[in-house]
Design a protein around this motif. Structure first.
Motif, PDB file in Angstrom:
ATOM      1  N   PHE A  73       0.825  -1.321   0.168  1.00  0.00           N
ATOM      2  CA  PHE A  73      -0.172   0.009  -0.072  1.00  0.00           C
ATOM      3  C   PHE A  73       0.981   1.164   0.011  1.00  0.00           C
ATOM      4  O   PHE A  73       1.846   1.127   0.714  1.00  0.00           O
ATOM      5  N   ASP A  74       0.677   2.272  -0.830  1.00  0.00           N
ATOM      6  CA  ASP A  74       1.646   3.358  -1.109  1.00  0.00           C
ATOM      7  C   ASP A  74       0.840   4.721  -0.442  1.00  0.00           C
ATOM      8  O   ASP A  74       1.564   5.590  -0.389  1.00  0.00           O
ATOM      9  N   GLY A  75      -0.016   4.311   0.240  1.00  0.00           N
ATOM     10  CA  GLY A  75      -0.842   5.508   0.964  1.00  0.00           C
ATOM     11  C   GLY A  75      -2.002   5.992   0.279  1.00  0.00           C
ATOM     12  O   GLY A  75      -2.847   6.696   0.933  1.00  0.00           O
ATOM     13  N   PHE A  76      -2.039   5.617  -0.818  1.00  0.00           N
ATOM     14  CA  PHE A  76      -3.412   5.677  -1.543  1.00  0.00           C
ATOM     15  C   PHE A  76      -4.341   4.641  -2.229  1.00  0.00           C
ATOM     16  O   PHE A  76      -5.272   4.683  -2.207  1.00  0.00           O
ATOM     17  N   THR A  77      -3.233   3.645  -2.638  1.00  0.00           N
ATOM     18  CA  THR A  77      -3.915   2.622  -3.444  1.00  0.00           C
ATOM     19  C   THR A  77      -3.203   1.347  -3.027  1.00  0.00           C
ATOM     20  O   THR A  77      -1.795   1.155  -2.480  1.00  0.00           O
ATOM     21  N   ARG A  78      -3.448   0.003  -3.309  1.00  0.00           N
ATOM     22  CA  ARG A  78      -3.141  -1.282  -3.346  1.00  0.00           C
ATOM     23  C   ARG A  78      -2.175  -1.502  -4.626  1.00  0.00           C
ATOM     24  O   ARG A  78      -2.832  -1.086  -5.479  1.00  0.00           O
ATOM     25  N   LEU A  79      -0.973  -1.954  -4.402  1.00  0.00           N
ATOM     26  CA  LEU A  79      -0.180  -2.144  -5.524  1.00  0.00           C
ATOM     27  C   LEU A  79      -0.177  -3.487  -6.000  1.00  0.00           C
ATOM     28  O   LEU A  79      -0.246  -4.433  -5.270  1.00  0.00           O
ATOM     29  N   CYS A  80       0.048  -3.556  -7.287  1.00  0.00           N
ATOM     30  CA  CYS A  80       0.517  -4.940  -8.011  1.00  0.00           C
ATOM     31  C   CYS A  80       1.883  -4.930  -8.534  1.00  0.00           C
ATOM     32  O   CYS A  80       2.345  -6.058  -8.944  1.00  0.00           O
ATOM     33  N   SER A  81       2.445  -3.651  -8.604  1.00  0.00           N
ATOM     34  CA  SER A  81       3.730  -3.748  -9.160  1.00  0.00           C
ATOM     35  C   SER A  81       4.793  -4.652  -8.076  1.00  0.00           C
ATOM     36  O   SER A  81       4.552  -4.778  -6.861  1.00  0.00           O
ATOM     37  N   GLU A 103      12.245  -2.942 -11.894  1.00  0.00           N
ATOM     38  CA  GLU A 103      11.077  -3.367 -11.963  1.00  0.00           C
ATOM     39  C   GLU A 103      10.778  -4.994 -12.778  1.00  0.00           C
ATOM     40  O   GLU A 103      11.437  -5.028 -13.896  1.00  0.00           O
ATOM     41  N   VAL A 104       9.934  -5.685 -12.090  1.00  0.00           N
ATOM     42  CA  VAL A 104       9.695  -6.957 -13.071  1.00  0.00           C
ATOM     43  C   VAL A 104       8.142  -6.998 -13.155  1.00  0.00           C
ATOM     44  O   VAL A 104       7.532  -5.797 -12.858  1.00  0.00           O
ATOM     45  N   SER A 105       7.726  -7.941 -13.937  1.00  0.00           N
ATOM     46  CA  SER A 105       6.176  -7.968 -14.346  1.00  0.00           C
ATOM     47  C   SER A 105       5.429  -7.699 -13.072  1.00  0.00           C
ATOM     48  O   SER A 105       5.678  -8.543 -12.009  1.00  0.00           O
ATOM     49  N   PRO A 106       4.309  -7.121 -13.034  1.00  0.00           N
ATOM     50  CA  PRO A 106       3.376  -7.022 -11.887  1.00  0.00           C
ATOM     51  C   PRO A 106       2.639  -8.000 -11.914  1.00  0.00           C
ATOM     52  O   PRO A 106       2.175  -8.926 -12.666  1.00  0.00           O
ATOM     53  N   MET A 107       2.079  -8.270 -10.522  1.00  0.00           N
ATOM     54  CA  MET A 107       1.058  -9.432 -10.393  1.00  0.00           C
ATOM     55  C   MET A 107      -0.171  -9.142 -11.074  1.00  0.00           C
ATOM     56  O   MET A 107      -0.427  -7.709 -11.437  1.00  0.00           O
ATOM     57  N   SER A 108      -1.074  -9.999 -11.092  1.00  0.00           N
ATOM     58  CA  SER A 108      -2.518  -9.651 -11.920  1.00  0.00           C
ATOM     59  C   SER A 108      -3.490  -8.993 -11.038  1.00  0.00           C
ATOM     60  O   SER A 108      -4.380  -8.584 -11.260  1.00  0.00           O
ATOM     61  N   ARG A 168      -2.479  -6.266  -4.016  1.00  0.00           N
ATOM     62  CA  ARG A 168      -2.705  -6.716  -3.001  1.00  0.00           C
ATOM     63  C   ARG A 168      -1.691  -6.069  -1.687  1.00  0.00           C
ATOM     64  O   ARG A 168      -0.724  -6.020  -2.111  1.00  0.00           O
ATOM     65  N   SER A 169      -2.274  -6.133  -0.389  1.00  0.00           N
ATOM     66  CA  SER A 169      -1.178  -5.786   0.594  1.00  0.00           C
ATOM     67  C   SER A 169      -1.662  -6.631   1.835  1.00  0.00           C
ATOM     68  O   SER A 169      -2.655  -7.369   1.672  1.00  0.00           O
TER      69      SER A 169
END
Length: 506
Positions: free
Chosen positions: A396-404, A417-422, A425-426
């Protein structure tokens, strides 16, 4: 060799090398110098690798040393995907190869590996060995391969086409593949039943249906299925850390919806019993936990009032926690892992901000060192050592859940960076199983998740796996291996286990 044995008799020491160990072992065994036999066996166990494990196993057929025989044989079984490319595999007898391929615990992700091992072994002495194709092919779980693989690689092979028994075997496999309708149907067909995994992923505790839970689910990677193994004797915990050490799972800290814990519980995987061990110095939920050098490390977290920078280390043999140097930043909801004899902690929340920073700890110097910042802020993050990098996933970056997802290279202190999750989630579980990076459950911004997916660094791709049975976040995962009762943690089937003693027939 006689001179070395006499010197050992007088001095109690000997120089064992790769060049002399086999002759020395045989001579010491013949003369019944058992301390020297043990010294040679210990040396050989340390040297085990895919290129020499078969040779070491075959030495035990001349010099009968049970422990070395067992370890060498099970090394072959556990590392078969690499052993299959060794030169030594070509020296196995047909009976030895048949025994290995027929084991239910042979560690292969794809049955095509087994089939290709057979072809390679036959090709070494084709005229002498081609008559064994049918008995060897019968050991392949043929219906676990695809229809296309069977047609293109098996049925088109000259050895198979020219052998009536092989042709009938492959036709039966294709008929079975056509009638398998779902994942569960594989489990009850003898041609398609998955082999036993050599390690199991446990998902422990977490937050589900507005409360903490004590549910434990076990993931069978070969069957791609979860089963519940909960005995409901442990106190529910969310935002905990877990560690697998010496055949036990340790649950560290956490939160039960009332207060954070300093307590630590040990789950004996053999007896399914819980035991309380020494408590930490601090209460810690949102704690970061990892294992290094047979010790459990617990770092940061939240004590109910303050985000912590303190860190401590547990030694199971003394049942004691000791404080180590504090981290350079206060961190709760961070994550940790170990790589190259260092502990890494990344991200988290300091009470005001989601963190972009990361640091590593050296037990040799008892010091924390800041490393390069991640590319973004991440709290509720998952980090794991994988493919010689430290991977940071989601959060979580403070605004949204990340898939990166990004990977840290410790040699040049950089992130990429590598491929993001589909699925963003946090507060999820993360572990490496079967050379793949698994993420389990978590919070997606509006609801907890059942979802499981895994990443393969060789392809830079994410793939969906079977969902858990219950939806949860704030769980912790650990991978358990070398369990004598592993069948209690995998999907049951109606065939007897093949975890029998090593057959010495040759």
């Amino acid at each position: 060799m006689m001179q070395l044995i006499i010197e050992f008799a007088y001095t109690g020491s000997v120089s064992v090398t790769w060049e002399n160990v086999q002759e020395l072992l045989l001579a010491a065994d013949q003369l019944n110098v058992m301390d020297l036999v043990q010294t040679c066996c210990d040396f050989l166990v340390e040297q085990l690798c895919p290129e020499n494990c078969i040779g070491i196993f075959q030495v035990t057929g001349i010099c009968y040393v049970t422990e070395l025989q067992h370890k060498a044989y099970h090394y072959i079984i556990d590392h078969f995907e690499k052993v299959v490319f060794s030169e030594e595999i070509l020296q196995l007898s047909v009976q030895q190869l048949t025994d290995i391929l027929g084991r239910n615990d042979l560690n292969v992700r794809k049955e095509s590996t087994v089939y290709e091992a057979i072809l390679r072994w036959i090709a070494h002495l084709p005229e002498e060995r081609k008559a064994h194709i049918a008995v060897l092919l019968s050991k392949v779980q043929r219906a676990l391969t695809s229809m296309d693989y069977m047609r293109i690689n098996v049925m088109s092979n000259e050895l198979v086409k020219n052998n009536t028994e092989c042709w009938l075997i492959t036709r039966e496999a294709i008929a079975t593949i056509c009638h398998l309708t779902n994942r569960r149907s594989h489990l009850f067909n003898y041609l398609a039943r998955p082999r036993l995994p050599n390690a199991v992923l446990l998902a422990i505790g977490g937050w589900s249906i507005n409360n903490s839970t004590n549910v434990i689910e076990a993931y069978d990677v070969r069957a791609d299925c979860w089963i519940k193994v909960t005995n409901h004797l442990e106190h529910p915990r969310a935002f905990l850390g877990t560690a697998f050490l010496n055949g036990n799972v340790y649950c560290v800290g956490g939160f039960d919806s009332v207060q954070p814990f300093s307590s630590v519980s040990r789950f004996d995987l053999r007896t399914h019993t819980w035991h309380e061990v020494a408590s930490m110095y601090y209460r810690r939920c949102y704690v970061s936990v990892t294992v290094l050098d047979e010790c459990i490390y617990a770092m940061g977290g939240y004590d109910g009032h303050t985000r912590l920078c303190t860190a401590e280390r547990y030694r199971p043999e003394t049942n004691q926690w000791s404080l180590i140097a504090p981290m350079q930043e206060c961190r709760s909801d961070a994550s940790s892992t170990t790589l190259h004899n260092k502990v890494y902690v990344c991200g988290g929340f300091n009470g005001n901000d989601c963190l972009q920073t990361a640091e590593c700890y050296s037990p040799d110097t008892n010091q924390w060192t800041m490393i390069a910042h991640m590319n973004c802020q991440r709290s509720g993050i998952g980090i794991i050592a994988y493919a010689n990098h430290v991977y940071t996933v989601g959060g979580f970056d403070g605004f949204t859940r990340l898939c990166s997802v990004e990977a840290y290279n410790p040699w040049n202190n950089t992130w990429h960076e590598v491929s993001p999750m589909s699925t963003p989630r946090s507060n999820f579980g993360i572990k490496v199983l079967d050379d793949q990076l698994f993420v389990v459950g978590g919070f997606q911004g509006f609801t907890t998740s059942y979802n499981v997916e895994y990443y393969d660094a060789t392809t830079d791709e994410w793939t969906d796996a079977c969902n858990m049975e219950i939806s949860r976040s704030a769980l912790s995962c650990c991978v358990v291996s070398e369990l004598p009762n592993r069948v209690e943690y995998i999907v049951p089937c109606d065939l007897p286990s093949l975890l029998d003693d090593v057959s010495m027939e040759s």
